[in-house]
Design an enzyme around this catalytic site. Structure first.
Site, PDB file in Angstrom:
ATOM      1  N   LYS A 117     -45.941 -42.591   1.267  1.00 45.85           N
ATOM      2  CA  LYS A 117     -46.022 -43.427   0.075  1.00 45.85           C
ATOM      3  C   LYS A 117     -45.635 -42.629  -1.168  1.00 45.85           C
ATOM      4  O   LYS A 117     -45.833 -41.417  -1.202  1.00 45.85           O
ATOM      5  CB  LYS A 117     -47.474 -43.910  -0.116  1.00 45.85           C
ATOM      6  CG  LYS A 117     -47.933 -44.961   0.866  1.00 45.85           C
ATOM      7  CD  LYS A 117     -49.374 -45.369   0.560  1.00 45.85           C
ATOM      8  CE  LYS A 117     -49.863 -46.436   1.524  1.00 45.85           C
ATOM      9  NZ  LYS A 117     -49.163 -47.721   1.420  1.00 45.85           N
ATOM     10  N   ARG A 151     -51.938 -52.752  11.122  1.00 46.80           N
ATOM     11  CA  ARG A 151     -51.735 -53.714  12.212  1.00 46.80           C
ATOM     12  C   ARG A 151     -51.731 -53.021  13.564  1.00 46.80           C
ATOM     13  O   ARG A 151     -52.106 -53.622  14.581  1.00 46.80           O
ATOM     14  CB  ARG A 151     -50.439 -54.502  11.962  1.00 46.80           C
ATOM     15  CG  ARG A 151     -49.202 -53.653  11.915  1.00 46.80           C
ATOM     16  CD  ARG A 151     -48.028 -54.337  11.217  1.00 46.80           C
ATOM     17  NE  ARG A 151     -48.176 -54.331   9.763  1.00 46.80           N
ATOM     18  CZ  ARG A 151     -47.280 -54.851   8.920  1.00 46.80           C
ATOM     19  NH1 ARG A 151     -46.195 -55.449   9.377  1.00 46.80           N
ATOM     20  NH2 ARG A 151     -47.474 -54.789   7.618  1.00 46.80           N
TER      21      ARG A 151
END
Ligand code: BES
Ligand code: MN
Ligand code: ZN
Length: 510
Positions: free
Chosen positions: A283, A357
């Site tokens: 990130k 996920r």
């Protein structure tokens, strides 16, 4: 904080300050405000007639009462606007209480009488909402501050509902305390820096609540997670020096040994990424510090289980929290790697930052293996949900419309908003992989939906709903009723959901 109740007159409450709810455009020449005005020597009327306070939500006016010995015992009065009378329910009582204690603590008041005014409603519900709101209102995220820390505390709180049944009031206070403290438990975990909230420490916190409140617990370590074949979960943990943990908490009603065939079995599953750097798909550094709260879904599960263990509903509940860091390193999963989930499905990892996920895929599959027939998962899953819904609504998606509607209604009752996004099968095309069964990202379009579509692949055959709390789990700004920082969103909604489900189960069983 010591909490009492009173079913007597507000004027007799032995406290430094009274906090009273005032409705929008409420009249002072009749009803409750007329009495209040009389007890305060006309002060209430002057404040409202001059429109210093119009009764809009969150407005407050602080009054010094004459020490005349007549009228109210309290020497201070806080009027708190609560909006339209017709919309005033349990959720608004909770916000009233939060706003009241925050405003009074700021004035160094030590003993507070809360007058929520919902005399005709269920007294247990009103006192519960008031206490819960007050406890949530007093939470501050300044744990590690040594200067300018909020040191003031409210020592005694009295919930005043004139004419109410004392036993109902006390029951409400007990429930409100459990709910409020459990919401703050979740907020405290979410607020911890990554260094102080590793998967190991999170599992210790889970063990502590299990011991303290009596829940069955099983914490799977790396070896057992490997034995279960949870390749998706493990692929996220690979880059970290901190070992992953899978927490499993079980609540069984008193006297019940096991879940029967055909019985509904609800599992709460929460994302427990204790820090999300993005992994190799790292990130940008701006705001990355906030990624300590990427375990809020898991903390929400622990908070709800902590409450349930004390509230003892008549239905069994399972809590499952997969926890790991998401770090880059020489051992980390690389974009393009293919991993095998517990169910056998193969996943092409296009972006290591879509890690939530991956761990939820295996956790949902494990909940199914343990017998869950219904799963609600919760996760700070996508930045896209804040683009769509901001910090107002939590995104909800799933395969069981009844379940989704029930969560939305449970939220509405406690003042938490959920907004459903569609999950048509067409979206699943976006996560088709060229070399494996599925891939872990679905492109720029509909990011929150394709993330849910991914989890759906592991939730077949059960009733399933998914909550994306990425936009609502953290408040960038304080509100009158709560501090900035971790909000504890969904804890109250889910407790209410479980209580509603319990009442329904009791109705159908006789
Ligand atoms: N934990 C993040 C989601 C997130 C982002 C939560 C910002 C709160 C604030 C999640 O693991 C993530 O990185 N999601 C990616 C998915 C993308 C790579 C498909 C995102 O939303 O950018
Ligand atoms: Mn991520
Ligand atoms: Zn994440």
């Amino acid at each position: 904080m010591n909490i009492d109740t009173s079913s007597g007159r507000f004027a007799d409450a032995d406290v430094q300050a009274l906090a009273v709810a005032v409705f929008k455009d409420e009249r002072t020449d009749e009803g409750f405000l007329k009495d209040l005005d009389a007890a305060t020597g006309g002060l209430v009327r002057s404040v409202i007639e001059t429109e210093e306070l119009k009764g809009k939500e969150g407005e407050t006016a602080y009054l010094h009462l004459a020490a005349s010995g007549e009228g109210a015992k309290a020497k201070r009065l806080l009027l708190v606007g609560v909006g339209e009378r017709a919309d005033y329910r349990a959720a608004q009582v909770s916000q009233f209480a939060g706003a009241a204690v925050r405003a009074l603590r700021a004035r160094n008041v030590k003993t507070v009488g809360l007058v929520p005014r919902l005399a005709d409603a269920d007294a247990a519900l009103v006192s519960s909402s008031a206490v819960e709101g007050a406890i949530i209102g007093l939470f501050e995220p300044d744990k590690y501050r040594t200067i300018d820390k909020e040191e003031r505390t409210i020592e005694r709180l009295v919930v005043v509902i004139e004419g109410a049944d004392d036993e109902a009031l006390r029951r409400g206070v007990e429930r409100g305390r459990v709910v409020g403290e459990s919401v703050n438990f979740t907020r405290d975990l979410a607020n911890e820096p990554g260094a102080y909230m590793t998967p190991t420490i999170m599992a210790e916190r889970a063990q502590e609540i299990a011991n303290e409140f009596g829940l069955e617990i099983d914490v799977l370590d790396q070896a057992r997670i490997e034995e279960e074949g949870m390749g998706a979960f493990l692929s996220v943990a690979r880059g970290s020096d901190q070992p992953p943990k899978l927490m499993v908490l079980k609540y069984m009603p008193d006297g019940k040994k096991s879940v029967e065939d055909g019985e509904n079995y609800l599992a709460l599953v929460g994302k427990g990424i204790t820090f999300d750097t993005g992994g190799i798909s790292i990130k940008p550094s701006e705001n990355m510090e906030l990624m300590k709260y990427d375990m809020t879904g898991g903390a929400t599960v622990l908070g709800v289980m902590r409450a349930i263990a004390q509230l003892k509903p008549p239905i069994p509940i399972l809590g499952v929290v997969p926890s790991t860091e998401n770090m880059p390193s020489g051992k980390a999963t690389k974009p393009g790697d293919v991993v095998r989930a517990m169910t056998g499905k193969t996943i092409e990892v296009i972006n290591t930052d879509a890690e939530g996920r991956l761990i939820l895929a295996d956790a949902v599959a494990y909940a199914k293996k343990l017998g869950a027939t219904q799963v609600i998962d919760m996760a700070t899953l996508t930045g896209a949900v804040s683009i769509a819904l901001g910090d107002v609504n939590t995104g909800i998606l799933g395969t069981d419309q009844k379940l989704i509607d029930e969560v939305i209604e449970s939220g509405r009752e406690v003042g938490e908003k959920f907004w459903q996004l569609p999950l048509d099968k067409e979206y699943t095309k976006q996560i088709k992989s060229d070399i494996a069964d599925i891939k872990n990202v679905g492109g720029r379009k509909a990011g929150t939906i394709t993330a849910a579509a991914f989890i759906k692949e592991f939730a077949d055959g059960i009733s399933w709903a998914h909550l994306d709390i990425a936009g609502t789990a953290w408040g960038d700004e304080a509100k009158p009723s709560r501090s900035k920082g971790p909000t504890g969103v969904a804890v109250r909604s889910l407790i209410n959901f479980i209580e509603r489900a319990s009442r329904k189960a009791a109705e159908t069983n006789g």
